[in-house]
Design a protein around this motif. Structure first.
Motif, PDB file in Angstrom:
ATOM      1  N   ARG A  11       0.821  -1.198   0.000  1.00 22.71           N
ATOM      2  CA  ARG A  11       0.000   0.000   0.000  1.00 22.71           C
ATOM      3  C   ARG A  11       0.869   1.267   0.000  1.00 22.71           C
ATOM      4  NH1 ARG A  11      -3.389  -3.026   3.526  1.00 22.71           N
ATOM      5  NH2 ARG A  11      -2.396  -2.071   5.359  1.00 22.71           N
ATOM      6  N   GLY A  12       1.969   1.227   0.761  1.00 22.83           N
ATOM      7  CA  GLY A  12       2.878   2.371   0.788  1.00 22.83           C
ATOM      8  C   GLY A  12       3.514   2.629  -0.552  1.00 22.83           C
ATOM      9  N   SER A  13       3.927   1.542  -1.246  1.00 21.41           N
ATOM     10  CA  SER A  13       4.536   1.709  -2.565  1.00 21.41           C
ATOM     11  C   SER A  13       3.519   2.221  -3.578  1.00 21.41           C
ATOM     12  CB  SER A  13       5.139   0.386  -3.045  1.00 21.41           C
ATOM     13  OG  SER A  13       4.112  -0.599  -3.187  1.00 21.41           O
ATOM     14  N   PHE A  14       2.272   1.714  -3.501  1.00 16.37           N
ATOM     15  CA  PHE A  14       1.221   2.199  -4.389  1.00 16.37           C
ATOM     16  C   PHE A  14       0.951   3.690  -4.146  1.00 16.37           C
ATOM     17  CE2 PHE A  14      -0.652  -2.308  -4.628  1.00 16.37           C
ATOM     18  CZ  PHE A  14       0.154  -2.606  -5.720  1.00 16.37           C
ATOM     19  N   ALA A  15       0.932   4.081  -2.877  1.00 15.76           N
ATOM     20  CA  ALA A  15       0.688   5.490  -2.541  1.00 15.76           C
ATOM     21  C   ALA A  15       1.792   6.382  -3.113  1.00 15.76           C
ATOM     22  CB  ALA A  15       0.588   5.663  -1.029  1.00 15.76           C
ATOM     23  N   LYS A  16       3.039   5.925  -3.042  1.00 19.04           N
ATOM     24  CA  LYS A  16       4.142   6.704  -3.590  1.00 19.04           C
ATOM     25  C   LYS A  16       4.034   6.827  -5.108  1.00 19.04           C
ATOM     26  CE  LYS A  16       7.421   5.574   0.099  1.00 19.04           C
ATOM     27  NZ  LYS A  16       8.710   4.907   0.427  1.00 19.04           N
ATOM     28  N   GLU A  18       1.245   6.646  -6.856  1.00 21.60           N
ATOM     29  CA  GLU A  18       0.121   7.542  -7.152  1.00 21.60           C
ATOM     30  C   GLU A  18       0.515   8.997  -6.907  1.00 21.60           C
ATOM     31  OE1 GLU A  18      -3.045   6.160  -4.748  1.00 21.60           O
ATOM     32  OE2 GLU A  18      -3.629   4.545  -6.130  1.00 21.60           O
ATOM     33  N   ALA A  19       1.296   9.231  -5.857  1.00 18.57           N
ATOM     34  CA  ALA A  19       1.733  10.600  -5.575  1.00 18.57           C
ATOM     35  C   ALA A  19       2.613  11.130  -6.700  1.00 18.57           C
ATOM     36  CB  ALA A  19       2.476  10.649  -4.241  1.00 18.57           C
ATOM     37  N   ARG A  20       3.536  10.281  -7.205  1.00 18.76           N
ATOM     38  CA  ARG A  20       4.385  10.708  -8.321  1.00 18.76           C
ATOM     39  C   ARG A  20       3.560  10.950  -9.575  1.00 18.76           C
ATOM     40  NH1 ARG A  20       8.116   6.848  -6.034  1.00 18.76           N
ATOM     41  NH2 ARG A  20       7.324   5.253  -7.451  1.00 18.76           N
ATOM     42  N   GLN A  21       2.572  10.085  -9.820  1.00 16.76           N
ATOM     43  CA  GLN A  21       1.717  10.273 -10.987  1.00 16.76           C
ATOM     44  C   GLN A  21       0.909  11.571 -10.873  1.00 16.76           C
ATOM     45  OE1 GLN A  21      -0.545   6.649 -11.035  1.00 16.76           O
ATOM     46  NE2 GLN A  21       0.969   5.535 -12.265  1.00 16.76           N
ATOM     47  N   ALA A  22       0.358  11.802  -9.687  1.00 21.55           N
ATOM     48  CA  ALA A  22      -0.408  13.030  -9.476  1.00 21.55           C
ATOM     49  C   ALA A  22       0.472  14.262  -9.667  1.00 21.55           C
ATOM     50  CB  ALA A  22      -1.025  13.032  -8.077  1.00 21.55           C
ATOM     51  N   LEU A  23       1.693  14.201  -9.148  1.00 21.98           N
ATOM     52  CA  LEU A  23       2.607  15.318  -9.313  1.00 21.98           C
ATOM     53  C   LEU A  23       2.955  15.530 -10.781  1.00 21.98           C
ATOM     54  CD1 LEU A  23       4.311  17.484  -7.934  1.00 21.98           C
ATOM     55  CD2 LEU A  23       6.156  15.802  -7.722  1.00 21.98           C
ATOM     56  N   GLY A  24       3.106  14.426 -11.517  1.00 22.78           N
ATOM     57  CA  GLY A  24       3.392  14.541 -12.946  1.00 22.78           C
ATOM     58  C   GLY A  24       2.255  15.199 -13.703  1.00 22.78           C
ATOM     59  N   PHE A  25       1.005  14.804 -13.390  1.00 26.89           N
ATOM     60  CA  PHE A  25      -0.144  15.411 -14.060  1.00 26.89           C
ATOM     61  C   PHE A  25      -0.299  16.883 -13.677  1.00 26.89           C
ATOM     62  CE2 PHE A  25      -1.757  10.932 -14.369  1.00 26.89           C
ATOM     63  CZ  PHE A  25      -1.807  10.889 -15.758  1.00 26.89           C
ATOM     64  N   ALA A  26       0.019  17.202 -12.432  1.00 27.14           N
ATOM     65  CA  ALA A  26      -0.163  18.577 -11.961  1.00 27.14           C
ATOM     66  C   ALA A  26       1.006  19.494 -12.310  1.00 27.14           C
ATOM     67  CB  ALA A  26      -0.375  18.583 -10.447  1.00 27.14           C
ATOM     68  N   SER A  27       2.136  18.903 -12.706  1.00 26.95           N
ATOM     69  CA  SER A  27       3.343  19.708 -12.918  1.00 26.95           C
ATOM     70  C   SER A  27       3.175  20.804 -13.972  1.00 26.95           C
ATOM     71  CB  SER A  27       4.525  18.804 -13.271  1.00 26.95           C
ATOM     72  OG  SER A  27       4.247  18.035 -14.428  1.00 26.95           O
ATOM     73  N   PRO A  28       2.479  20.585 -15.098  1.00 24.15           N
ATOM     74  CA  PRO A  28       2.318  21.719 -16.038  1.00 24.15           C
ATOM     75  C   PRO A  28       1.622  22.911 -15.405  1.00 24.15           C
ATOM     76  CG  PRO A  28       1.765  19.647 -17.112  1.00 24.15           C
ATOM     77  CD  PRO A  28       1.925  19.335 -15.660  1.00 24.15           C
ATOM     78  N   ALA A  29       0.558  22.628 -14.636  1.00 24.24           N
ATOM     79  CA  ALA A  29      -0.150  23.728 -13.974  1.00 24.24           C
ATOM     80  C   ALA A  29       0.724  24.379 -12.910  1.00 24.24           C
ATOM     81  CB  ALA A  29      -1.445  23.214 -13.352  1.00 24.24           C
TER      82      ALA A  29
END
Length: 303
Positions: A11-16, A18-29
């Protein structure tokens, strides 16, 4: 022990991930926010403490720019014009929008089409709206032509008359933004509990009494929101006086944002312009804080 920690690690690895993916999607904004908002704001603070011409040597001058503001003959008049515009524009816009929302009630046929009609100026480019109004208000424009044809009366040159220029800027601005607040108030009125309205009718509330004692208190959060946003917009007015009157006649319709624009782009004094911008920011913060402090006396929230 081992079996219980394995799912936690997964679960911890999945959360990390997902956090990296979310940061990647949000990075342009986030990059856009940093480059076009945060960095310019920080830079404007720095510029306000420097002699900062567009081209040439930049030297630190402490708070001299803020002192120079009050030596400029146009700064205080532009600040006064901004406050006059706000005092006129905000209550008129709120009152007319609320009256329009109340008038376009459920019993009005075609109210959807009427709402669209009143909302069109909001989504139409402001520059186009202002230029149309400028043509209408000219001595050779439609308003003067109709007045002379129907009543034989020649109207004053509204945009060149000190007594009329600011009023025309306010009138045009109210027309431009009327539909936005109207939709906010209409949405709030449609959310009123029918049981409360019916109970008020049983108690004898009718007409203005129903509006003043029941409806307005219940939609006061929407009125408060609209007032805050309208006030902030009015303190930053620029396009309407810039295109309608050019700040004239004289400087009678020059708002503070136009003064800042002139200092930065016409006179190439970016440090003084930045200082004026931060004075405007402080004014907006103070007035907004006062409104939030006063809301306890008239805004009623459901608990």
């Amino acid at each position: 022990m081992t079996t219980s920690t394995a799912p936690q690690r997964r679960r911890g690895s999945f959360a990390k991930v997902e956090a990296r993916q979310a940061l990647g999607f949000a990075s342009p904004a986030l990059v856009g926010l940093a480059l076009f908002t945060i960095v310019p704001v920080v830079l404007s603070v720095v510029m306000s403490f420097f002699d900062w011409p567009t081209f040439g040597e930049r030297t630190f001058n402490g708070g001299a720019n803020y002192l120079r503001l009050f030596d400029d003959p146009n700064f205080l008049p532009s600040l006064r014009n901004t406050l006059v515009f706000t005092v006129l524009y905000v209550p008129i816009s709120i009152a007319l929008s609320l009256a329009l929302a109340l008038g376009l009630g459920p019993r009005i046929r075609g109210r959807g089409a009427l709402r669209v009609l009143f909302f069109i100026p909001v989504v139409t480019p402001m520059v186009a709206n202002v230029l149309v109004w400028k043509m209408l208000l000219q001595p050779q424009g439609l308003f003067n032509g109709l007045s002379q044809t129907w009543f034989g009366v020649e109207l004053p040159n509204f945009l060149a008359d000190r007594q009329w220029a600011m009023i025309m800027v306010v009138v045009m601005s109210v027309w431009q933004g009327l539909g936005y607040n109207m939709l906010i108030f209409s949405a709030a009125l449609e959310q009123l509990p029918e049981s409360v309205v019916e109970a008020a009718r049983i108690d004898g509330a009718r007409g203005l009494r129903m509006i003043w004692n029941v409806m307005i208190p219940m939609i006061s959060p929407a009125i408060f929101f609209a007032t805050i946003m309208t006030m902030i917009t009015s303190l930053q007015v620029f396009v309407q006086p810039q295109l309608l009157t050019g700040g004239g006649p004289g400087n009678s319709t020059m708002p503070l944002v136009m003064w800042i624009y002139n200092q930065g782009f016409k006179f190439q004094d970016l440090g003084l312009a930045a200082a004026g911008a931060w004075i405007l920011f402080a004014l907006i913060i103070i007035i907004t804080a006062l409104q939030f402090g006063a809301q306890k006396k008239w805004v009623h929230y459901e608990h």
